[in-house]
Structures are given as C-alpha cells and as structure tokens.
Design an enzyme around this catalytic site. Structure first.
Site, PDB file in Angstrom:
ATOM      1  N   ASP A  44      19.207  51.289  12.155  1.00 45.64           N
ATOM      2  CA  ASP A  44      18.809  49.954  12.565  1.00 45.64           C
ATOM      3  C   ASP A  44      19.950  49.009  12.168  1.00 45.64           C
ATOM      4  O   ASP A  44      20.940  49.406  11.550  1.00 45.64           O
ATOM      5  CB  ASP A  44      17.461  49.563  11.922  1.00 45.64           C
ATOM      6  CG  ASP A  44      16.764  48.460  12.708  1.00 45.64           C
ATOM      7  OD1 ASP A  44      15.541  48.332  12.606  1.00 45.64           O
ATOM      8  OD2 ASP A  44      17.465  47.708  13.431  1.00 45.64           O
TER       9      ASP A  44
HETATM   10  C1  GLC Z   1      16.650  44.584  14.725  1.00 42.29           C
HETATM   11  C2  GLC Z   1      15.362  45.379  14.780  1.00 42.29           C
HETATM   12  C3  GLC Z   1      15.347  46.470  15.796  1.00 42.29           C
HETATM   13  C4  GLC Z   1      16.216  46.092  16.973  1.00 42.29           C
HETATM   14  C5  GLC Z   1      17.635  46.015  16.480  1.00 42.29           C
HETATM   15  C6  GLC Z   1      18.612  45.627  17.595  1.00 42.29           C
HETATM   16  O1  GLC Z   1      16.966  44.293  13.407  1.00 42.29           O
HETATM   17  O2  GLC Z   1      14.883  45.918  13.558  1.00 42.29           O
HETATM   18  O3  GLC Z   1      13.994  46.687  16.177  1.00 42.29           O
HETATM   19  O4  GLC Z   1      16.097  47.055  18.004  1.00 42.29           O
HETATM   20  O5  GLC Z   1      17.789  45.125  15.380  1.00 42.29           O
HETATM   21  O6  GLC Z   1      18.307  44.351  18.071  1.00 42.29           O
END
Ligand code: GLC
Length: 710
Positions: free
Chosen positions: A259
């Site tokens: 993430d």
């Molecule tokens: C964010 C979220 C995730 C998302 C990613 C890209 O922090 O936790 O769900 O897909 O970053 O935007």
C-alpha cells in the site's frame, strides 16, 4: 510473446532497471496519501519507474507511456493504476451501499462499466475491490467494502474481479483487479485507522481471508498488502500470509503490491531500523511493487550488499510484473486502452441510477412513506439537502460531482406540483445553530419535513475513523428542533457507515439510509420517497444502537452464559440492550412479505449430499414485492465454539401483489463444514439448525433441525 520472451528480457535488465520495474510512483492527478516524490519525465526516461498511480486521461497517460516505450533503453511499457472503486467518470453508489443490494450480477455489471470508462482514460489496473471484512463502523473504510459477512465478501470479490477483468485482461476495456487490503485492516484496534490488528488464527481464516481466497479463485491479477500489522507482524512483511498462504496454499501467482508508502513504514512499525532492512523484509515477504516509498529503488542495492535481500527474489518480482504487463497486452500495444471507443456513459448513468434506487435502505417507516397526495407542502431541511459534492462519497477520483442531482433537485423534479421549500439549518460539521429557528419555522408550515442529515464524504473512507459515529456538527440540535415542530418527519442519512441515531429511529416517522449514491442520488431518493420505486436495500452490516456495543455483528461466538433478561448472571450490559438498533439484513419495503412453512427435504444428511430447504413467501400487500430472504445455519456442537449464526445463502424474490410462492435453497453438505483444529475444512457429524428469515434477528427466524450422520 510468452514466458520465454519474458525470461530473455529479464536477462537483459540491469539491477537498476529491475528495481525501476518494482517502483510505482504517483503522478499527481490525485493525492491518495502523503505527497512524496512524483514521477517525472527524467525518472521514467531513466527506467526508474515501472508503473504510475493516480494518473488518468488519454493524453496524460499516452505522454508518459511514450517516454517509457520510446526513450528508455529497453522500452518496457508502464502500467497505470487508479482507485476505481465505484465508478470512474460515472459515479456509482459507494461499495457499502452497493453491497446492500445483495446482487452479484449487479456488482459485476458496475465493475464492468467502470472498467470500460477507466480503460478509455488510459487506466490498466484498479486498486479494487476492497475486501476488508468490517464490523466496526468507527473505521471509516467500512464505506469502501462489502460489510461484515465473509460469504457476502466472497461473492462480492468474485463478481468485482469478473467485472473489472472481463474474460481477457488484454482486452482494451479490461482492468486488472487488485484485491485489497490484505488483510484485517477492518479489525484495527478500536476502529482507528492504520492501527494494529490482533486475532486468533481461527477468526482470521473464518472471517477475514475468505473474500481474498474468492478473489484469487476468480483470477484477480494483483493483491495489495495492508498497512496494518497482524499479531505483531506488519502485513507488508508478513511471510506466512503473503508467501505461505497466498502464494503457497492458494497458488496466487499474480503481483503483490504494497500500500501507499507502506514499505518505508515498516520502520514506523518498529520492525526495520532503516530503509535497507525495510526493503529486505518486504521483498522476502513477496511484495513485488513498492507503491510510492521509493525504498526498493533506493535501498535494495544496499540490502543486497548487506545480505538482507537476494537477487533471485528481485528477479521473481520483476518476472511477475513483466508477466502482468504481458497479460495486459501492453507489450503488444502500449496504447491499446486509450485507443478504445469512449465509454458508453449513457448506459453507465442508467446503471448508476438503477443501483442507487436499489441501494436505498428503508430502516423505519410508520406509513408516512411513500409520501401521499395529501403531503402538498414539503419542507426539505438539513445540510445534505443540497450537498452535491458529498453524493460521490469518499473514494471518487475522476467522477465530477456535477453529475449528481441533489436530494432537493430530485424531489422538485419528481414532485413539480408540490410546494417544496428548503432551509439547510446548519452545516454538516459546523457549530453555528443560527439557522435552526428558520428551519423549524419552515417545518411548522409544512405538511411534512424531509430531514437530510449525515456525514461529509470525507468523514468516511481512508484516515476517517470516528470515535463517535453520530450526527456531526449541530445536526442533532437541528433534528431535535424539527422533530419538536410536531410535523411528520422523514429522516434521510447520507453516510459511509451506520450512524448512532437511536433518537431518530424512535421519533422520526421514517428513517432511510441513503449512503452516498453517486450519479443517481437525487433522482433515486425521490423515486423511493414518492413510491415510484419500492425500497429494497438490506443492511450488509449490523447497525449499532450505541457506540458502546461496537463491535456488534450477528456471527458472534456463543457466550459462556447466553443473554437471558431474567437472569442477571448472563451475557448482557446493565446499561444497554444487547440488540443492535437494526440487524444485518434489515430493510423495509412498501410491500410486506410473510415467511412460513419452512421445511427440509430430509432431516438427516451425509457427506456429499445436497440439503434442500423450502419456505413459503407470501406478499401480503397490493403492490409487487422484491424481497431478500436469508438462509443461516448454526452448528449445535463443533470442535470450536461455532458462531451463533452463519450466513449460508440468500435469494432475491419477486412477488406479485398477494402472490404466495415457495422459495427453494440447495446447500452442499460441505457448506456446513467448520475448520478443524488445524484450520482445515471438516464436516462434523452432529446436529445443526437451519434458519430462514428476512434478516439476522434470531428472534424472528424460522428454524428446522438437521442432523449430519457422517
Ligand atoms: C491509499 C489506500 C489504498 C489505495 C492506495 C492508492 O493509501 O490505502 O486503498 O488504493 O493508497 O491510492
């Protein structure tokens, strides 16, 4: 183009080019986390980026793709990832609202429509579906998922993967699906975002893993590891679950991505002293792509030299990334998606309205709804009455809020002959009460008041945990004033989670969960309030009476002394009832359906048998009914204390006015398996109860005994 070709390409790559493929950089069109270094033409040209996130639009993506394909040494195309959770240009209801429809076919269709729109904008991969089982409405991300039940989650997962990916990932209208966030973010300590999760292996396997298993079985192309730790091990470095379970047990051979900046955050978790250790831990766990942190590119060379990482793991990661790009058809034609026909947004808008009207959940109604002809003067009051921007919910990036009709717009368009006036009264979260008097006065002169309450879109979603998920700001004061006007009040709740509003359930004539409904919001709400569409939404989460009950959900394990109001020494509170305000599956319609005559084809079964269940459903009203009927089971005696209720299936049933018909379910004997001491599925001989009903309130379920002979 095959795996042999991939191997030859891999053999030609330098270490820096390999680490570049493992790097996903933000491209600035939307901030979905703390802003870190963005992708630049130099970084792409130097082969230091393998994929971009948060960039869409034909020109923008083509521009970066041209750099990668024509100006880097090996010409490896980028892929573009965006959070397409519930629509892209056309905004569908938030996933929690969509879950309330309990219709996998619809879940698949909205993903398909979103994929078409996003692919036409140059997007190759979506960071969706979000598959976090969630039983704590303090956690803001409940809005992004399917709710509390793993069976719903598994069917949601499979439908979304099918919808996003279609039959061929290389198709111009296909998006690679990313099952996220693996796993257990929904069990964060006290519902606080990014906090640690801790649970038994049994609960992990019974409740939190099934949606991800279903996504893998449906062929999801990627998985995103979660921010949180589980049992003290950050998911970004969780070897047992990423390697042994996902890749080993489930055979997942797609890409695992971190993430947002999560690899570097292994330092914050206290398991890595520096970036090289963090990079080594994530690589060892099998994380292929470093989203945003840049740690793989910057620190894996040092990790290699310090013996914290192995080149074979880097090669394995790059192999999977290149294979994903091959499956996406990017080596054959890096511009294949942007060449696609512009999306069929008219069809998408029609679908968005259909989902919106079906997601609306009528929680309480004394008959004031549908609004009768006698309701001529309507006061529309409350900060969500004209809140167009809020209707798109917390995770909409490319969707323009102007596509959403407001609640007021919808009512005026649906009831042009009625006298409709509006007073917001208060803002969503402000403390100014000066507008309450005027709002109350408006209600006093009306035949009925429509009270439009709820959250701002940014009060749910990521980094939006609420310790007290009640009405924000001075909305409670506004509601009290409107309720004291003596006029009939219909209360609407626009939110990303259940809100703690027992006083509204008690005193409003009707209470409606309208969630955040996207493009079809105003029109769908008006259709339901006027009776042009019968509400059919059913709660995918238990709705707490009080924050003190959280986590409250139907599939809890038995207490040592099950609640008994007449016996003080049983499992209960002395200051609250145990029962939630509304149970899982709750939702009213304007028609009324009665269930009776539950019967099983056989009272006994053996391994391999089909268990046939039948029940009679009768529409007691003079209007058509569209009901959701739930099938639960309870294992009376099992190796481990079994949940008091487990969802095993549901059926959507249409009944004409006054029609009575038999609804049939068929269960496989194995559907009644539990997990043995080694957490393997096991069908245990013994007694079960089969339950059927309109929601998970055990007081009203019909039941029949069933025995497993072997
Ligand atoms: C964010 C979220 C995730 C998302 C990613 C890209 O922090 O936790 O769900 O897909 O970053 O935007």
């Amino acid at each position: 183009m095959d795996l042999n070709w991939i191997e030859k390409l891999l053999a030609r790559m330098t270490l820096e080019e390999k680490l570049g493929q493992m790097t996903m950089s933000p491209a600035g069109a939307a901030a979905t986390g703390p802003i870190r270094g963005e992708a630049t033409t130099e970084s792409v040209r130097a082969g230091k980026v393998g994929s971009l996130l948060n960039l869409w639009g034909r020109e923008a993506t083509d521009r970066f793709q041209k750099l990668a394909v024509e100006e880097t040494r090996l010409g490896i195309p980028l892929f573009f990832g965006v959070d397409v959770l519930h629509g892209h240009r056309t905004v569908f209801p938030i996933p929690l609202a969509e879950a309330s429809v309990f219709d996998p076919d619809l879940w698949e269709r909205t993903a398909r429509a979103a994929a078409r729109e996003a692919a036409a904008d140059g997007v190759d991969l979506t960071f969706a579906p979000m598959l976090d089982t969630t039983r704590d409405p303090r956690w803001g991300r409940m809005a992004e998922g399917f709710g509390e039940d793993p069976l719903v989650g598994a069917r949601f997962a499979a439908a979304k993967v099918r919808g996003f990916q279609g039959g061929d990932l290389a198709s111009p209208g296909a998006l690679a699906a990313t099952a996220k966030h693996f796993c257990c973010g929904g069990a964060a300590l006290a519902g606080r975002e990014y906090a640690a999760a801790d649970m038994s292996e049994r609960t992990l396997h019974e409740t939190y893993l099934p949606p991800f298993r279903a996504a893998v079985e449906a062929g999801c192309a990627a998985i995103m590891s979660a921010f949180n730790s589980l049992g003290g091990v950050p998911m970004t470095a969780h070897v047992p679950l990423l390697r042994s379970y996902l890749r080993g047990k489930l055979g997942f051979d797609g890409v695992i991505m971190s993430d947002y900046a999560a690899i570097e955050e292994l330092i914050d978790h206290g398991v890595a002293a520096d970036r090289a250790e963090a990079a080594g831990l994530a690589l060892k766990a099998g994380v292929d792509i470093d989203m945003v942190s840049g740690v793989y590119l910057a620190a894996l060379p040092e990790a290699l030299s310090r013996g914290l990482a192995e080149l074979k793991d880097i090669d394995a990661a790059v192999r999977r990334i290149l294979t994903l790009k091959m499956k996406l058809g990017l080596f054959d034609d890096p511009y294949r998606r942007t060449k696609g026909a512009r999306s069929a947004s008219r069809a998408a808008k029609k679908l968005a309205l259909d989902v919106a009207r079906r997601a609306i959940t009528l929680l309480a109604n004394d008959g004031i709804l549908p609004l009768g002809e006698n309701i001529r003067r309507i006061a529309v009051v409350g900060p969500l009455a004209e809140a167009r921007e809020e209707m798109v919910g917390p995770w909409t990036l490319a969707g323009d809020p102007r596509q959403c009709a407001t609640i007021l717009d919808g009512l005026r368009a649906a009831l042009p002959e009625r006298e409709i006036h509006c007073q917001l009264g208060v803002t969503i979260a402000g403390d100014d009460e000066s507008g309450i008097a005027a709002a109350r006065a408006l209600c006093q002169n009306a035949d009925a008041a429509i009270l439009c309450l709820g959250e701002a879109a940014n009060m749910s979603g990521e980094a939006a945990s609420r310790a007290r998920p009640e009405l924000p700001g001075r909305q409670r004061q506004l509601a009290e004033a409107v309720l004291s006007s003596g006029r009939p009040v219909v209360a609407l709740l626009s939110s990303g989670r259940p809100l703690i509003v027992p006083f509204l359930a008690e005193r409003a004539r009707a209470l409606v969960a309208t969630w955040f409904l996207g493009a079809g919001a105003g029109e769908a709400i008006a259709e339901v309030l006027t009776g042009r569409f019968d509400p059919t939404g059913r709660l995918p989460v238990t709705w707490p009476l009080d924050v003190g009950q959280i986590p409250v959900f139907f599939a809890e394990r038995p207490a040592a002394r099950p609640a008994n109001p007449t016996d003080p020494f049983t499992s209960k509170y002395i200051d609250l009832p145990n029962e939630p305000l509304f149970p899982f599956g709750h939702g009213l319609s304007y028609a009324q359906v009665k269930l009776d005559n539950l019967r099983l084809a056989h009272a006994e079964f053996r391994r391999g048998d089909r268990i046939r269940v039948a029940i009679d459903a009768q529409n007691l009203s003079d209007r058509p009914a569209f009901e959701t009927i739930f099938l639960f089971s309870r294992d009376c005696v099992a190796t481990a204390a079994p949940p008091v209720l487990e969802l095993k299936n549901w059926a959507k049933v249409k009944l004409a006015a006054r029609q009575k018909r038999t609804v049939r379910f068929a269960l496989a004997a194995e559907d009644l398996s539990c997990l043995d001491a080694d957490l393997r599925p096991m069908l245990e001989p013994g007694d079960f109860d089969i339950f059927v009903g309109l929601n998970a309130d055990r007081r009203f379920l019909l039941s029949a005994p069933l025995r497993c002979l072997d």
